[in-house]
Design an enzyme around this catalytic site. Structure first.
Site, PDB file in Angstrom:
ATOM      1  N   ASP A 205       6.668  26.406 -29.574  1.00  0.00           N
ATOM      2  CA  ASP A 205       5.224  26.198 -29.492  1.00  0.00           C
ATOM      3  C   ASP A 205       4.723  25.374 -30.687  1.00  0.00           C
ATOM      4  OD1 ASP A 205       2.741  27.145 -28.047  1.00  0.00           O
ATOM      5  OD2 ASP A 205       2.282  27.925 -30.038  1.00  0.00           O
ATOM      6  N   GLU A 255      25.967  28.354 -33.984  1.00  0.00           N
ATOM      7  CA  GLU A 255      26.812  29.537 -34.199  1.00  0.00           C
ATOM      8  C   GLU A 255      27.225  30.135 -32.861  1.00  0.00           C
ATOM      9  OE1 GLU A 255      24.242  32.124 -36.436  1.00  0.00           O
ATOM     10  OE2 GLU A 255      24.179  30.735 -38.133  1.00  0.00           O
TER      11      GLU A 255
END
Ligand code: GLC
Length: 551
Positions: A205, A255
């Site tokens: 956002d 990751e």
């Protein structure tokens, strides 16, 4: 820093769920996660690749959930974390990925960190997590600048001890201080939290406003600020330091296997600069279609621009016709000023309202739907990823004439009622032609649904082969087949056409859009999908219609 692995999102069709208005299982009038899960078969039948879930976090709903109290929890009115996990599992079992909305520019004023900042007082490390500044004047009663917030009113709120805090949106949405490493760490923890819960991607956002520099003394006035271009010299929009923040996010995404992806919400930033967010994160929203009207030349220009910007950055194009912030496109295209590019300024929303009261030329409902279907089919043939907003697959229109006392969008109250706000595209969906809240849930609906919703209900459209819902289903199924077909490429070749007509080929897949009002000849080939009825001899494409062909 690469985004080579895990590229499923590059041509994904992503369906936005505004959870409080999608499906309500417990009958309290507010959509919930159990309701959303019950609709996974619907999403699978629709044929979308991913869902983007707008905020479902605990919130006072000062801005429809974009005022987050706790980033790592579920609003109890919407569900529980276990129900979230069950939704993820059901989506994944249906082959649908999930993006969640992340709101990093501001928290809510009820967030524990903000409450701690209020009690700790000026100069404290707690205050440094937000953007507090001393007031001006002898008794520090004047705001640090005369800037206006995006929802109207001053951008600084006094807290009663000589300090003010900055809020780009409503006063209930204090902005985080991204220069503080603790804020950065905390968001990485949030991203990992949801990635560990199986989330595949994030919609960011207000993605361009995180990095702020309020060190100038004095800070620019509102008039001076308006003249500063977005970019490195602007105090809060699109500063260069933002790259470093998102590089940290990219490292966290990497990751995971497959790496997580994000799409940056960027409205007014210069489009060539948007590509730099997409390069790090995966995608950025290109909202340019929202400003192109139903105009062949402008639509073509948008396509060329977005393709060249994304090609230059190695990112994926994104296409959008509707979302929870703009007037629904079936309505936009039905208004007399269909080609206006002013899709979300208040005066245009107000025209919807005036039209609904007969004070303006009324919406041409049939033309709006015809054009919406045609442009949507055109969009879905473009290389890249398309974002759909819940209800557009029903051809749903904006609900312009909500009673004032039902309106929830802070824009309405903060503009003193001058701008009717965004509630008109957030009315709960109609699933059945009757029953309480048209099948949205066993109770009512948190925003009143108009009687005409009945004819748009999912159950009505399912049994009508010509319905908009069945058009979307056919288009998405065909798109999947076509993308898997040898020779269908990500390069687009424009075919020569008359004005008002656009045609392009992606190998054997051809799409033709006729934005004019008279028929044009249909190219050779097997018709795969058409947005409207073709003539019996199938030799031409009627006005305001799009067709896909296999050649
Ligand atoms: C984004 C959201 C919008 C929200 C605003 C503030 O533009 O899409 O709904 O009001 O950010 O969070």
């Amino acid at each position: 820093m690469t985004i080579d692995q895990g590229t499923w999102w590059r041509d994904a069709v992503v369906y936005q769920i505004y959870p409080r208005s999608f499906a309500d299982a417990n009958g309290d009038g507010v959509g919930d996660l159990v309701g959303a899960r019950s609709r996974v078969p619907y999403l699978a039948a629709l044929g979308v690749d991913a869902v983007w879930l707008s905020p479902f976090y605990p919130s006072a709903l000062a801005d429809g959930g974009y005022d987050v109290d706790d980033y790592r929890a579920v609003d109890p009115r919407i569900g529980t974390l276990d129900q979230f996990d069950a939704l993820v599992a059901a989506l994944h079992a249906a082959g649908i990925r999930l993006f969640v909305d992340i709101v990093p520019n501001h928290s809510s004023n009820r967030h524990a960190a903000f409450q701690a900042a209020l009690s700790a007082g000026p100069g404290s490390p707690e205050r440094d997590r937000y953007l507090f500044r001393p007031g001006l004047g002898p008794d520090r009663a004047l705001p640090p600048t005369d800037w206006t917030a995006n929802f109207g009113g001053p951008a600084w709120e006094p807290v009663g001890d000589g300090e003010f805090y900055f809020h780009l949106f409503a006063p209930e949405q204090p902005d985080w201080n991204w220069a503080n490493p603790l804020v950065r760490e905390d968001f990485l923890t949030t991203l990992r939290f949801w990635a560990d819960h199986g989330v595949d991607g994030f919609r960011i956002d207000v993605a361009a406003a995180l990095a702020k520099d309020f060190s100038a003394d004095p800070l620019p006035s509102a008039a001076e600020l308006a003249a500063i271009p977005f970019g490195p010299t602007h105090p809060f929009y699109d500063r260069d330091e933002i790259d470093e923040i998102y590089a940290g996010w990219r490292a966290a995404f990497d990751e995971y296997d497959p790496p997580r992806v994000a799409v940056a919400e960027l409205w007014a930033e210069p489009s060539p600069r948007k590509a730099r967010y997409a390069k790090i994160l995966g995608q950025a929203f290109f909202f340019d279609f929202l400003h192109a009207g139903f105009d062949a030349r402008r639509v073509r220009r948008v396509v060329d621009d977005v393709l060249s910007w994304t090609a230059a950055s190695g990112s994926a194009p994104t296409w959008v016709l509707s979302n929870h912030d703009v007037v629904r496109h079936a309505t936009r295209f039905g208004l007399p000023d269909v080609d206006s590019d002013d899709i979300w300024a208040g005066d245009r929303r107000d025209r919807r309202w005036l039209a609904a009261r007969g004070a303006e030329p009324a919406e041409d409902v049939e033309a709006g739907l015809r054009r919406a279907r045609a442009l949507t089919l055109f969009m879905l043939a473009l290389p890249g990823s398309s974002y759909l907003y819940q209800g557009e697959e029903l051809g749903l229109r904006e609900v312009a004439d909500l009673p004032d006392n039902a309106r929830q969008d802070p824009i309405f109250a903060r503009s003193g009622g001058r701008d009717i706000g965004r509630d008109g595209c957030r009315v709960p969906l109609p699933w059945t032609p009757g029953g309480p809240s048209f099948g949205f849930g066993p109770g009512g609906a948190h925003l009143p649904q108009p009687a005409w919703f009945k004819t748009y209900a999912v159950a009505v459209q399912e049994s009508d082969p010509a319905s908009t819902l069945n058009l979307y289903r056919r288009a998405l199924a065909a798109r999947r087949d076509l993308l898997a077909r040898p020779g269908v490429s990500n390069d687009l070749t424009w075919l020569p056409t008359d004005d008002h007509v656009l045609a392009f080929a992606r190998g054997p897949w051809t799409c033709l859009l006729n934005t004019g009002t008279t028929p044009v000849p249909l190219p050779e080939g097997e018709i795969i999908v058409a947005s409207g009825d073709l003539d019996d001899d199938q030799s031409s494409v009627p006005g305001e219609t799009a067709v896909w062909l296999l050649t």
